[in-house]
Design a protein around this motif. Structure first.
Motif, PDB file in Angstrom:
ATOM      1  N   PRO A   1       0.793  -1.237   0.000  1.00  0.00           N
ATOM      2  CA  PRO A   1       0.000   0.000   0.000  1.00  0.00           C
ATOM      3  C   PRO A   1       0.824   1.287   0.000  1.00  0.00           C
ATOM      4  CG  PRO A   1      -0.057  -1.044   2.159  1.00  0.00           C
ATOM      5  CD  PRO A   1       0.588  -2.025   1.235  1.00  0.00           C
ATOM      6  N   ASP A   2       2.093   1.211   0.431  1.00  0.00           N
ATOM      7  CA  ASP A   2       2.906   2.428   0.465  1.00  0.00           C
ATOM      8  C   ASP A   2       3.666   2.672  -0.840  1.00  0.00           C
ATOM      9  OD1 ASP A   2       4.533   0.233   0.820  1.00  0.00           O
ATOM     10  OD2 ASP A   2       5.835   1.176   2.298  1.00  0.00           O
ATOM     11  N   GLU A   3       3.488   1.774  -1.817  1.00  0.00           N
ATOM     12  CA  GLU A   3       4.129   1.999  -3.117  1.00  0.00           C
ATOM     13  C   GLU A   3       3.417   3.105  -3.882  1.00  0.00           C
ATOM     14  OE1 GLU A   3       5.448  -1.022  -5.792  1.00  0.00           O
ATOM     15  OE2 GLU A   3       5.382  -2.568  -4.232  1.00  0.00           O
ATOM     16  N   ILE A   4       4.167   3.776  -4.738  1.00  0.00           N
ATOM     17  CA  ILE A   4       3.595   4.817  -5.592  1.00  0.00           C
ATOM     18  C   ILE A   4       3.698   4.355  -7.040  1.00  0.00           C
ATOM     19  CG2 ILE A   4       3.811   7.193  -6.413  1.00  0.00           C
ATOM     20  CD1 ILE A   4       4.845   7.951  -3.652  1.00  0.00           C
ATOM     21  N   LEU A   5       2.550   4.331  -7.723  1.00  0.00           N
ATOM     22  CA  LEU A   5       2.510   3.923  -9.125  1.00  0.00           C
ATOM     23  C   LEU A   5       2.273   5.133 -10.010  1.00  0.00           C
ATOM     24  CD1 LEU A   5       0.318   0.685  -8.949  1.00  0.00           C
ATOM     25  CD2 LEU A   5       2.807   0.857  -8.887  1.00  0.00           C
ATOM     26  N   GLU A   6       2.734   5.046 -11.251  1.00  0.00           N
ATOM     27  CA  GLU A   6       2.460   6.123 -12.207  1.00  0.00           C
ATOM     28  C   GLU A   6       2.335   5.565 -13.610  1.00  0.00           C
ATOM     29  OE1 GLU A   6       5.710   8.986 -12.879  1.00  0.00           O
ATOM     30  OE2 GLU A   6       6.840   7.809 -11.426  1.00  0.00           O
ATOM     31  N   ALA A   7       1.659   6.318 -14.452  1.00  0.00           N
ATOM     32  CA  ALA A   7       1.445   5.908 -15.845  1.00  0.00           C
ATOM     33  C   ALA A   7       2.785   5.684 -16.532  1.00  0.00           C
ATOM     34  CB  ALA A   7       0.636   6.972 -16.579  1.00  0.00           C
ATOM     35  N   GLY A   8       2.849   4.629 -17.322  1.00  0.00           N
ATOM     36  CA  GLY A   8       4.082   4.299 -18.021  1.00  0.00           C
ATOM     37  C   GLY A   8       4.846   3.162 -17.372  1.00  0.00           C
TER      38      GLY A   8
END
Length: 208
Positions: A66-73
């Protein structure tokens, strides 16, 4: 991790025990001091992933911290298949390009398995002929290339990619949403005959 004696961050883990809460024995590579730290590992959560492949969409789930950060690409592996994130839907109901997992409702992605489909539009003075071809993801389209699609021969004038409009240079098929061209001069040499790659056609229609 930082050594409490010399403040060095050059440390190695000697021993760990525990599952979600780990007790770690650490040795400093600078001064040789050994010390213990307690690390709390967050429990993984399930997040819904909608994967598009051509005209189909498949719903799956992925376990992620849950503490991971995802982004487009970014590329994720879902059930052994590589997918690329196209957008993220958060708890406020909006589509964003970057978000912590803890605020996500749905990950929208596209499959990276197999070939991809690219739309090609040929402008006959305001009347548009549309074709869709299926090519390998790393197939390179370049502005200025001359392509053959059945009886139509066109020269690429521009391309629309996921992020921008390309009027110089080129891009790979996996980045392209649509290729725009005009009828080529009969004297131009055809670089690629994509007739066998056509998977969808449309009649010539007047451009609005």
């Amino acid at each position: 991790m930082k050594c409490p004696v010399c403040d060095s961050e050059s440390c190695e883990i000697i021993k760990t025990k525990g599952k979600n809460t780990k007790e770690v024995l650490i040795k400093c590579n600078e001064c040789g001091n050994t010390f213990r730290e307690t690390i709390v590992i967050p429990k993984m959560v399930e997040c819904r992933v909608i994967i598009s492949k051509f005209e189909e969409s498949v719903k799956k789930t992925i376990k992620i911290y849950p503490d991971e950060i995802l982004e487009a690409g970014e590329v994720l592996v879902v059930d052994g298949e590589e997918v690329e994130i196209t957008s993220l839907e958060n708890i406020r109901g909006g589509r964003v390009l970057k978000s912590p997992v803890s605020e996500l409702v749905t990950i929208w992605a596209t499959s990276l398995a197999g070939p991809t489909r690219v739309g090609i539009s040929i402008d006959y003075g305001g009347r548009i002929l549309s074709r869709k071809v299926e090519v390998e993801r790393d197939f390179q389209f370049n502005v200025g290339d001359v392509l053959k699609l059945e009886r139509a021969v066109l020269q690429i004038k521009s391309m629309k990619t996921i992020t921008s409009r390309v009027r110089k240079g080129g891009a790979t098929a996996e980045q392209i949403k649509r290729v725009y061209g005009r009828p080529a001069d009969k004297r131009d040499r055809v670089q690629y005959d994509l007739t066998s790659k056509i998977v969808e056609t449309a009649e010539i229609v007047d451009e609005d």
